[in-house]
Enzyme design. Structure first.
Site, PDB file in Angstrom:
ATOM      1  N   LYS A 136       0.761  -1.193  -0.138  1.00 50.34           N
ATOM      2  CA  LYS A 136      -0.033   0.019  -0.230  1.00 50.34           C
ATOM      3  C   LYS A 136       1.038   1.184   0.004  1.00 50.34           C
ATOM      4  O   LYS A 136       2.079   1.300   0.783  1.00 50.34           O
ATOM      5  CB  LYS A 136      -0.943  -0.220   1.364  1.00 50.34           C
ATOM      6  CG  LYS A 136      -1.627   1.251   1.515  1.00 50.34           C
ATOM      7  CD  LYS A 136      -2.750   1.322   0.555  1.00 50.34           C
ATOM      8  CE  LYS A 136      -3.609   2.667   0.572  1.00 50.34           C
ATOM      9  NZ  LYS A 136      -4.479   2.931  -0.402  1.00 50.34           N
ATOM     10  N   CYS A 190      -1.772   8.970  -8.067  1.00 54.65           N
ATOM     11  CA  CYS A 190      -2.688   8.795  -7.365  1.00 54.65           C
ATOM     12  C   CYS A 190      -3.919   9.905  -7.627  1.00 54.65           C
ATOM     13  O   CYS A 190      -3.684  11.116  -7.123  1.00 54.65           O
ATOM     14  CB  CYS A 190      -2.592   8.565  -5.886  1.00 54.65           C
ATOM     15  SG  CYS A 190      -4.309   8.365  -4.740  1.00 54.65           S
TER      16      CYS A 190
END
Ligand SMILES: Cc1cc2nc3c(=O)[nH]c(=O)nc-3n(C[C@H](O)[C@H](O)[C@H](O)COP(=O)(O)O)c2cc1C
Length: 305
Positions: free
Chosen positions: A46, A130
């Site tokens: 992550k 992102c």
């Protein structure tokens, strides 16, 4: 007939080309009772940031036809926690891990990479794509070739570890951005992160996500991601880690035939935690059936007549 599945991403040697994508597999620990982790080519963690992040306001996930929208907003415990706890766990595994990092500006990325370099991590993936976080810029680094080049060049000087750059599909010309990453010293690119999308609840007329927009992933994006891998492969010398909607061995093979060196499994992990291993086994069977001794011989073999 035995087949060779091993590939190299920069200095990182993978025993097979199938890894798990950032944000869809925790840092491995959460899956260890469900999946034989040593069967994976690599685990991409992550994304971590310098400081702890709470993430976006809920709801953070919405189902769509053939996929999902997410706007998690990089929730994570921050670099210190990661280095003190998670990294020890990852280092105890036989499978190599790739540490995904994101910052709000160039300095953040530099600090993250410097710290991880001191700890001798095997590989870093710069998440410059992102879609769910607000930064000082109005756009993501990966939406601008010059910004990509400048950031990656700065980071490159700080570490000798394998440097992977994760790119956004939310661009006009992926070739230009991918080339900027390569020219700046990236040893591989990950293609692609999620596609920006939105979903609306018609009764309340409110967006289904707290963040309004989110990133689309899953089978819905596969042909789009595959097209981008194909295009990037036409201009890059460095390896591509293909991802976006890979659900089956055939999907994974398409990415390799389009030019990817390795592939990464994301949304499929939420449906079937063993996806990456099943896909790896299916790819192996295909190679045996087609008498292809080495996975490298399949890479980029798309036949355009
Ligand atoms: C719930 C969720 C969280 C994600 N979090 C991250 C993340 O933290 N960092 C990152 O680089 N990509 C993140 N991604 C993107 C995936 O790593 C992957 O690039 C993308 O989902 C496309 O692959 P897929 O269609 O197989 O899921 C996330 C995706 C999902 C679905």
């Amino acid at each position: 007939m035995g087949v060779d599945l091993a590939v190299k991403i920069g200095k990182l040697k993978l025993k097979n080309p199938v890894m798990v994508s950032s944000g869809t597999f925790g840092c491995g620990q959460q899956y260890e009772e469900l999946v034989d982790l040593k069967e994976l080519g690599a685990i991409v963690t992550k994304t971590i940031t310098l400081q702890k992040r709470e993430g976006n306001k809920p709801p953070r996930i919405a189902e769509t036809y053939a996929g999902m929208l997410n706007a998690i907003g990089l929730e994570n415990e921050g670099l210190n926690y990661f280095c003190e706890t998670t990294l020890k766990y990852l280092n105890s595994l036989k499978t190599p891990s790739i540490i995904s990092v994101a910052g709000k500006d160039e300095n953040d990325y530099c600090k993250l990479v410097k710290e991880l370099d001191k700890l001798k991590v095997k590989a870093v993936e710069l998440n410059i794509s992102c879609p769910n976080v607000k930064s000082k810029k109005k756009y993501m680094f990966s939406q601008d070739a010059q910004a990509t080049y400048k950031l990656v060049s700065r980071v490159r000087k700080l570490t000798k570890t394998t440097l992977i750059v994760k790119l956004s599909p939310n661009v006009t010309d992926i070739k230009e951005i991918a080339k900027a990453a390569e020219d700046a010293g990236a040893e591989a690119v990950s293609l692609v992160n999620t596609f920006l999308g939105i979903a609306i609840d018609v009764n309340s007329r409110k967006p289904k996500l707290g963040n309004i927009t989110g990133g689309l992933s899953g089978p819905a994006i596969k042909p789009l991601a595959l097209r981008m891998v194909y295009e990037a492969a036409s201009v890059l010398k460095i390896p591509i880690i293909g991802q976006g909607g890979i659900m089956s061995p055939e999907d994974g093979l398409e990415f390799i035939i389009a030019g990817a060196t390795a592939i990464s499994i994301g949304t499929a992990n939420f449906i079937e935690p063993q996806s990456a291993i099943l896909i790896k086994n299916g790819i192996e069977k295909y190679l045996v059936k087609n008498k292809i001794k080495n996975i490298k011989l399949l890479r980029g073999t798309i036949k355009i007549s």
